[in-house]
Design an enzyme around this catalytic site. Structure first.
Site, PDB file in Angstrom:
ATOM      1  N   GLU A 159       7.587 -18.949  -2.141  1.00  0.00           N
ATOM      2  CA  GLU A 159       7.511 -17.794  -2.749  1.00  0.00           C
ATOM      3  C   GLU A 159       9.013 -17.563  -2.970  1.00  0.00           C
ATOM      4  O   GLU A 159       9.580 -17.183  -3.815  1.00  0.00           O
ATOM      5  CB  GLU A 159       6.811 -16.684  -2.024  1.00  0.00           C
ATOM      6  CG  GLU A 159       5.430 -16.925  -1.880  1.00  0.00           C
ATOM      7  CD  GLU A 159       4.699 -15.880  -1.411  1.00  0.00           C
ATOM      8  OE1 GLU A 159       5.260 -14.882  -0.966  1.00  0.00           O
ATOM      9  OE2 GLU A 159       3.508 -16.138  -1.031  1.00  0.00           O
ATOM     10  N   ARG A 160       9.855 -17.561  -1.764  1.00  0.00           N
ATOM     11  CA  ARG A 160      11.150 -17.214  -1.765  1.00  0.00           C
ATOM     12  C   ARG A 160      12.157 -18.261  -2.591  1.00  0.00           C
ATOM     13  O   ARG A 160      13.237 -17.624  -3.395  1.00  0.00           O
ATOM     14  CB  ARG A 160      11.775 -16.896  -0.318  1.00  0.00           C
ATOM     15  CG  ARG A 160      11.155 -15.952   0.114  1.00  0.00           C
ATOM     16  CD  ARG A 160      11.552 -15.922   1.759  1.00  0.00           C
ATOM     17  NE  ARG A 160      10.864 -14.534   2.325  1.00  0.00           N
ATOM     18  CZ  ARG A 160      10.787 -14.284   3.833  1.00  0.00           C
ATOM     19  NH1 ARG A 160      11.067 -15.260   4.642  1.00  0.00           N
ATOM     20  NH2 ARG A 160      10.205 -13.127   4.243  1.00  0.00           N
ATOM     21  N   PHE A 172       1.865  -0.853  -6.358  1.00  0.00           N
ATOM     22  CA  PHE A 172       2.932  -2.013  -7.019  1.00  0.00           C
ATOM     23  C   PHE A 172       2.573  -3.286  -6.953  1.00  0.00           C
ATOM     24  O   PHE A 172       3.035  -4.332  -6.543  1.00  0.00           O
ATOM     25  CB  PHE A 172       4.069  -2.017  -6.196  1.00  0.00           C
ATOM     26  CG  PHE A 172       4.613  -0.691  -5.869  1.00  0.00           C
ATOM     27  CD1 PHE A 172       5.218   0.171  -7.014  1.00  0.00           C
ATOM     28  CD2 PHE A 172       4.915  -0.022  -4.725  1.00  0.00           C
ATOM     29  CE1 PHE A 172       5.647   1.557  -7.053  1.00  0.00           C
ATOM     30  CE2 PHE A 172       5.561   1.362  -4.662  1.00  0.00           C
ATOM     31  CZ  PHE A 172       5.935   1.958  -5.806  1.00  0.00           C
ATOM     32  N   ILE A 173       1.474  -3.489  -7.691  1.00  0.00           N
ATOM     33  CA  ILE A 173       0.631  -4.806  -7.729  1.00  0.00           C
ATOM     34  C   ILE A 173       1.192  -5.629  -8.853  1.00  0.00           C
ATOM     35  O   ILE A 173       0.269  -5.042  -9.834  1.00  0.00           O
ATOM     36  CB  ILE A 173      -0.989  -4.814  -7.383  1.00  0.00           C
ATOM     37  CG1 ILE A 173      -1.223  -4.218  -6.079  1.00  0.00           C
ATOM     38  CG2 ILE A 173      -1.696  -6.155  -7.227  1.00  0.00           C
ATOM     39  CD1 ILE A 173      -0.513  -4.414  -4.844  1.00  0.00           C
ATOM     40  N   SER A 174       1.605  -6.431  -8.856  1.00  0.00           N
ATOM     41  CA  SER A 174       2.116  -7.360 -10.234  1.00  0.00           C
ATOM     42  C   SER A 174       0.761  -8.058 -10.733  1.00  0.00           C
ATOM     43  O   SER A 174      -0.217  -8.607  -9.891  1.00  0.00           O
ATOM     44  CB  SER A 174       2.969  -8.532  -9.790  1.00  0.00           C
ATOM     45  OG  SER A 174       4.191  -7.863  -9.355  1.00  0.00           O
ATOM     46  N   GLY A 196       2.400   4.196   1.516  1.00  0.00           N
ATOM     47  CA  GLY A 196       3.021   4.438   2.872  1.00  0.00           C
ATOM     48  C   GLY A 196       3.326   3.251   3.709  1.00  0.00           C
ATOM     49  O   GLY A 196       3.580   3.699   4.794  1.00  0.00           O
ATOM     50  N   GLU A 204       0.889  -1.170   0.027  1.00  0.00           N
ATOM     51  CA  GLU A 204      -0.078  -0.022   0.101  1.00  0.00           C
ATOM     52  C   GLU A 204       0.790   1.249  -0.068  1.00  0.00           C
ATOM     53  O   GLU A 204       2.156   1.387   0.374  1.00  0.00           O
ATOM     54  CB  GLU A 204      -1.002  -0.067   1.042  1.00  0.00           C
ATOM     55  CG  GLU A 204      -1.888  -1.132   1.131  1.00  0.00           C
ATOM     56  CD  GLU A 204      -2.986  -1.045   2.417  1.00  0.00           C
ATOM     57  OE1 GLU A 204      -3.948  -1.623   2.405  1.00  0.00           O
ATOM     58  OE2 GLU A 204      -2.661   0.006   2.956  1.00  0.00           O
ATOM     59  N   GLN A 250      43.246 -11.249 -20.494  1.00  0.00           N
ATOM     60  CA  GLN A 250      43.386 -12.048 -19.228  1.00  0.00           C
ATOM     61  C   GLN A 250      42.293 -11.602 -18.020  1.00  0.00           C
ATOM     62  O   GLN A 250      41.645 -12.659 -17.563  1.00  0.00           O
ATOM     63  CB  GLN A 250      44.787 -12.141 -18.521  1.00  0.00           C
ATOM     64  CG  GLN A 250      45.031 -13.473 -17.366  1.00  0.00           C
ATOM     65  CD  GLN A 250      45.194 -14.560 -18.226  1.00  0.00           C
ATOM     66  OE1 GLN A 250      44.296 -15.078 -19.025  1.00  0.00           O
ATOM     67  NE2 GLN A 250      46.377 -15.182 -17.861  1.00  0.00           N
ATOM     68  N   GLY A 255       3.934   0.022   2.139  1.00  0.00           N
ATOM     69  CA  GLY A 255       4.860  -0.941   1.555  1.00  0.00           C
ATOM     70  C   GLY A 255       4.459  -2.428   1.836  1.00  0.00           C
ATOM     71  O   GLY A 255       3.267  -2.568   1.619  1.00  0.00           O
TER      72      GLY A 255
END
Length: 375
Positions: free
Chosen positions: A244-245, A158-160, A131, A129, A274, A133
């Protein structure tokens, strides 16, 4: 490179199918995705028909039989091999689908999963959201009970998959006084009155990935659309963290492999200095170590033995490895080809930065690993 033993023959057969689809169906239209800021609807239907969206989903809910997380790994590796940014696909399959599999009612699964597996429904997770995050206890989106409905007001950012989503798994406060213990999850049909999408978000990297703002004004959601029990949302959101991770770590490892391979191919031959040889040799060593760690974690996860702390360790290593390898590869690539908009290695540099931030930053991963050490 060392021989990998994590895959069975059926995974490699699947890999060939996915590779052909990406090369023939996605690569030609990918520039259009960049212009639009999201994949086409044709893509979602295509990966649905291929069985990608049904990985790990029981056949009774429209899933692809005989599949496991390793099939998802194959898809990620093939996407990175071509230098594509389709993180929204992993959001759909590796992040959102498990919420329905583990916490939804049978009726909810039957309502949504078959269409999610076919590509007729694209799904997003509404957490971050303005403010707040990713600080879940600080979210302000409110759902107030009104009989058989929740009345929802608030906003997400920031919603994928936000611009394309037909369904949003929405984190809301149902008990504002309870902090993280007052969060619930709602299954929101995006055709609901009061649901709105905001501006397209331009990003540093990931130009073809769908990222959007969402807002809710007196949006009425049936109580029957709540995912699981009221005020249990935080527990549900954290229950899938290892999966998820690991998904992010797999993506980072695959990106590092691809960057090294592109660079070695582009500058290969006689006359390589080299210093450049030593740089790529160091990258190859790092990548081999990362692959061993990733494959061990995949094996543990398929056997349902991968813990949250171990997944944090793997994500920390793989995402930092990605940044290190891609930056080194960029440093030995001809600037005339590296710093242009269609450069694979240049875009990999931009696309990869966020992997050390989302689903828990590298600093948070260090905290988790330190706690496992008793520190």
């Amino acid at each position: 490179m060392l021989t990998r033993t994590v895959f069975e023959p059926e995974h490699e057969t699947f890999r060939a199918t996915v590779r052909t689809f990406l090369e023939e169906e996605v690569v030609p239209e990918y520039p259009d995705w960049i212009a639009a800021g999201r994949p086409s609807s044709r893509f979602w239907k295509g990966v649905g028909a291929l069985g990608v969206l049904g990985i790990g989903v029981p056949e009774e809910y429209g899933g692809t039989p005989g599949t496991d997380f390793r099939h998802s790994v194959v898809v990620t590796e093939e996407i990175q091999r071509l230098g594509l940014a389709i993180g929204g696909l992993r959001v759909h399959t590796d992040i959102c689908v498990p919420y329905l599999l583990h916490h939804a009612s049978d009726a909810q699964r039957r309502q949504w999963l078959p269409r999610m597996c076919s590509g007729d429904v694209v799904v997003a997770l509404g957490m971050s959201e303005p403010g707040a995050g990713s600080d879940l206890k600080a979210i302000a989106t409110r759902a107030e009970r009104d009989g058989d409905y929740y009345v929802v007001n608030g906003a997400k950012t920031f919603i994928s998959n936000g611009a394309s989503a037909d369904l949003v798994i929405l984190a809301v406060k149902t008990d504002p006084a309870a902090g993280r213990d007052g969060i619930s999850l709602l299954l929101v049909d995006t055709t609901t009155t009061g649901f709105a999408r905001g501006r397209k978000l331009d990003k540093l990297g990931l130009a073809a990935q769908d990222l959007a703002e969402l807002s809710f004004t007196d949006m009425r959601i049936p109580v029957s659309a709540r995912l699981g029990a009221e005020n249990e949302g935080f527990r549900y959101l954290t229950s899938n963290l290892a999966h998820e991770r690991l998904s992010i770590a797999v993506n980072s490892q695959a990106a590092a492999v691809a960057a090294m391979d592109w660079t070695a191919t582009d500058i290969g031959g006689t006359g390589v200095g080299q210093d450049t040889k030593f740089t790529l040799a160091a990258c190859a060593t790092d990548v081999a170590a990362g692959q061993a760690l990733i494959d061990q974690a995949i094996t543990e996860h398929v056997a349902d033995r991968l813990g949250v702390a171990d997944a944090a360790l793997v994500k920390l290593f793989a995402t930092e490895l990605q940044g290190r390898v891609v930056e080194r590869c960029l440093s030995v690539t001809d600037p005339g080809s590296a710093y242009v908009s269609d450069s694979k290695i240049g875009n990999a540099y931009l696309d990869g930065r966020v992997s050390r931030i989302y689903a828990g930053s590298s600093e948070i991963m260090k905290v988790i690993v330190a706690q496992q050490l008793g520190l």
